[in-house]
Design a protein around this motif. Structure first.
Motif, short mmCIF file in Angstrom:
data_model
loop_
_atom_site.label_atom_id
_atom_site.label_comp_id
_atom_site.label_asym_id
_atom_site.label_seq_id
_atom_site.Cartn_x
_atom_site.Cartn_y
_atom_site.Cartn_z
N ALA A 214 0.82 -1.21 0.00
CA ALA A 214 0.00 0.00 0.00
C ALA A 214 0.86 1.26 0.00
N ALA A 215 2.06 1.19 0.56
CA ALA A 215 2.95 2.34 0.60
C ALA A 215 3.50 2.69 -0.77
N GLY A 216 3.47 1.74 -1.69
CA GLY A 216 3.85 2.03 -3.06
C GLY A 216 5.25 1.58 -3.46
N THR A 217 5.49 1.70 -4.76
CA THR A 217 6.74 1.23 -5.36
C THR A 217 7.97 1.90 -4.77
N ALA A 218 7.91 3.22 -4.55
CA ALA A 218 9.08 3.92 -4.03
C ALA A 218 9.48 3.39 -2.66
N LYS A 219 8.51 3.15 -1.78
CA LYS A 219 8.81 2.62 -0.44
C LYS A 219 9.38 1.22 -0.53
N ILE A 220 8.81 0.40 -1.40
CA ILE A 220 9.32 -0.97 -1.54
C ILE A 220 10.74 -0.95 -2.09
N ALA A 221 10.98 -0.11 -3.09
CA ALA A 221 12.33 0.00 -3.66
C ALA A 221 13.32 0.49 -2.60
N GLN A 222 12.89 1.42 -1.75
CA GLN A 222 13.73 1.90 -0.66
C GLN A 222 14.10 0.74 0.26
N LYS A 223 13.12 -0.10 0.60
CA LYS A 223 13.39 -1.25 1.47
C LYS A 223 14.37 -2.22 0.81
N VAL A 224 14.23 -2.43 -0.50
CA VAL A 224 15.18 -3.30 -1.21
C VAL A 224 16.58 -2.72 -1.09
N GLY A 225 16.70 -1.41 -1.28
CA GLY A 225 18.01 -0.76 -1.15
C GLY A 225 18.58 -0.90 0.24
N GLU A 226 17.76 -0.68 1.26
CA GLU A 226 18.22 -0.83 2.64
C GLU A 226 18.71 -2.25 2.91
N GLU A 227 17.93 -3.22 2.43
CA GLU A 227 18.33 -4.61 2.66
C GLU A 227 19.60 -4.96 1.90
N ALA A 228 19.78 -4.40 0.72
CA ALA A 228 21.01 -4.65 -0.05
C ALA A 228 22.23 -4.12 0.71
N VAL A 229 22.10 -2.94 1.29
CA VAL A 229 23.20 -2.38 2.09
C VAL A 229 23.47 -3.28 3.29
N GLU A 230 22.42 -3.77 3.93
CA GLU A 230 22.60 -4.66 5.08
C GLU A 230 23.28 -5.96 4.68
N VAL A 231 23.01 -6.45 3.47
CA VAL A 231 23.71 -7.65 2.97
C VAL A 231 25.20 -7.36 2.83
#
Length: 93
Positions: free
Chosen positions: A30-47
């Motif tokens: 519901a938060a939208g594509t930008a929020k999901i993409a942000q989460k993907v980026g955050e998780e990539a950094v954490e990896v």
């Protein structure tokens, strides 16, 4: 596609089609594509951080988070894990 990825993808699609307030996945969609993409980026950094500075267990945990959020992003864009597999197959035939 693995049975687990298939099952997780189906659950994500169901949360998109039938959202409930208690579902993190539904709220993320519901938060939208930008929020999901942000989460993907955050998780990539954490990896990356886990790979360089943390235990194997932490790396596996962060990689699982990255894959989950990536599957949510694919669903949001009406794409799927088989689309990713097809691209990998095209590259590595």
């Amino acid at each position: 596609m693995s049975e687990l990825i298939s099952s997780l993808s189906a659950t994500i699609a169901d949360r998109k089609a039938n959202p409930t307030p208690e579902s993190y996945t539904a709220r993320l969609i519901a938060a939208g594509t930008a929020k999901i993409a942000q989460k993907v980026g955050e998780e990539a950094v954490e990896v990356v951080v886990a790979a360089l500075e943390e235990s194997d267990e932490r790396l596996v945990s962060e990689m699982a988070d990255l894959i989950y959020h990536s599957l949510v992003l694919l669903e949001q864009r009406e794409l799927s894990w088989p689309d990713v597999e097809a691209e990998l197959a095209r590259r590595f035939k």
